[in-house]
Design an enzyme around this catalytic site. Sequence first.
Site, PDB file in Angstrom:
ATOM      1  N   LYS A 192       0.786  -1.212   0.239  1.00  0.00           N
ATOM      2  CA  LYS A 192       0.125   0.097  -0.079  1.00  0.00           C
ATOM      3  C   LYS A 192       0.830   1.362   0.041  1.00  0.00           C
ATOM      4  CE  LYS A 192      -4.060  -1.805  -0.010  1.00  0.00           C
ATOM      5  NZ  LYS A 192      -5.064  -1.815  -1.237  1.00  0.00           N
ATOM      6  N   GLU A 248     -10.005   5.636   3.150  1.00  0.00           N
ATOM      7  CA  GLU A 248     -10.842   4.498   3.578  1.00  0.00           C
ATOM      8  C   GLU A 248      -9.855   3.327   3.621  1.00  0.00           C
ATOM      9  OE1 GLU A 248     -10.549   5.059   0.335  1.00  0.00           O
ATOM     10  OE2 GLU A 248      -9.679   2.893  -0.148  1.00  0.00           O
ATOM     11  N   SER A 286       1.438  -9.627  -1.047  1.00  0.00           N
ATOM     12  CA  SER A 286       1.252  -8.240  -0.982  1.00  0.00           C
ATOM     13  C   SER A 286       1.582  -7.764   0.462  1.00  0.00           C
ATOM     14  CB  SER A 286      -0.196  -7.790  -1.366  1.00  0.00           C
ATOM     15  OG  SER A 286      -1.194  -8.746  -0.757  1.00  0.00           O
TER      16      SER A 286
END
Lengths: 264, 393
Positions: free
Chosen positions: B90, B112, B379
């Site tokens: 991210k 969010e 991830s």
Amino acid sequence: MGRIGNKFGKLRVKKEKALVVYLTAGDPSPALTIELILTLAEAGADIVEIGVPFSDPTADGPVIQAASQRALKAGTTLSGVIEMVRKVRRESQIPIVLFSYFNPIFAYGVKRFAEDAKQVGADGILVVDLPPEEAPELRVHTDAAGLDFISLVAPTTGGRRLREIVKSAAGFVYYISITGVTGTAAPEIENIAGDIGKIRRLTKTPVAAGFGISDAAQAGQIGRLADGVVIGSVLVRLIDEYRHSDGLMRAVSDCIREIKAALR
Amino acid sequence: MKTVPDKRGHFGVFGGRYAAETLMPALLDLEQAYGKAQKDSSFKKDFDLYQSRYAGRPTSLYFAERMTRQLGGAKIYLKREDLNHTGSHKINNTLGQALLARKMGKKKVIAETGAGQHGVATATVAALFGMECKIFMGEEDIRRQAPNVFRMKILGAEVVPVQSGTATLKDAMNEAMRYWVSSVRDTFYIIGTTAGPHPYPLMVRNFQSVIGRETKRQMARQEGRLPDVLVACVGGGSNALGMFHAFRRDMGVALVGVEAAGRGMHTGQHCASINAGKAGVLHGNKTYLLQDAHGQIRDAYSIAAGLDYPGVGPEHAYFAATGRASYVTVTDDEAVEAFGYLSRHEGIIPALESAHAVAQAMKIAPKMKKDQIIVICLSGRGDKDAQTIIESM
């Protein structure tokens, strides 16, 4: 000219401003929605906006979110809303705008929606998440059917974009009177006056202002600037408050009369 | 193969910009600012510098030797996005968007978050660049991803609990959009995945595409060839697109996205929007959505908060429709098993989201030849999931 244009024309002659009233279809029940609309018309509402409930209403504040949830729990669907319009139209000539998010219409089928909505007697369509960039996929059908495709102008809309939106507006231009979601803040008169002035210089199409207008005094003030005012959350809150009571229609009627009086 | 998206953000029939008028001018400004930044060499230099010195890129491409031997088929590599600063991919995107926000003069950011990984990555860049930060998070996710909530607060962000709907990612996104409508003049919305109105799906994919570019380079160095299969989990789909993008024209490389089958596809409790959804419009874009016959969005479910979303990025919808990528499903139970397996056999605790990709690789590797290669996009790391795993045991 359709019912919406005629209505604004007649009001202009009488030097009155239009009271446009929003309610969520199916809240608290489909049967009561029809009775509520007839009550609104009787009490002096000039145009009714029938809200198609959606599971994820991102342009709405808490009041209409809750109403949408109640309506969905009561089994409301777009087909059901179209049926409600048919029933209202048998008894009233009040101009009707369907107010929706795009997904229920997309799922129904854009062409079929435009044809069915027109056939049952709806006059206009307003889709909150369908800006001009994406509008053609629906508008080709609603224009063909003869429904007014109502465009939104926000306080953030400016310049060339404003000109283009206003140029293609049908029915009325819906000016969003706050930078926010429905029913959450009080409009600031100076800003509204400036923006509506700009719109007026660009078009003769009537302008109605809505979002955050919560009482007769505000409606009266804004009515001096626009051709109409839209109220929504204030009525939806009232419906919620009285939905289990015999006094529901009376309360709604009183509310509408008071606000309409401020627009005469 | 066409270049997507087109100028108006359409990936074939998907994508677009289905946003409230109040947001449209901001989206157009953002598109313009991003377009300028793409051509600005100093922006690229800043981005690369923060990626390497701050986030710790490049992440390694690790050959999982024990796992490969045990499964007895294809060679398995892990692209270690879990090693990034903040513990997931991210940060690639939040660094990019925060630099853009800074360029646009915005001092407030919102986001969010589902699993909290994007929330932490946003809170991190907000601290780094001195921005005020609000994170919208569903109450159910606040409960099940508590460690990330603490991290966000420590970093100085305000975590706004969202109670509506199932109190998960979709609801957090609804609330973030509502807040943005009221604060759009001075606030930058850092969307965490390859969804939302144009230019977000394009921009997030581009910021994440470093994953695939590095993988391609590293694979060339380590194996002297392209991999055969790339596997990545798909919620909104940002790590998957980040991995796939650099390989999109390499038709010999199979792209496999893994959706969460939750309690099983037959139960209806899943979030496999591509496998079980229909085209529709939500959160600013047209894509596959879990919905009923009347266009109402259905509740999604997954044990992995970061996948628990009833839609998917429009580029994935496009890849699915054109057949460029295939999309399979993995259940909660399979993901939990893969979570334990990778932890015990490689000493790497994966995020439950990433564990879905691991599970898929475990299914296909034994059926493949020993000279074939699978790359799993790992991830994120799984520290945040300890509570969920304990509850599931």
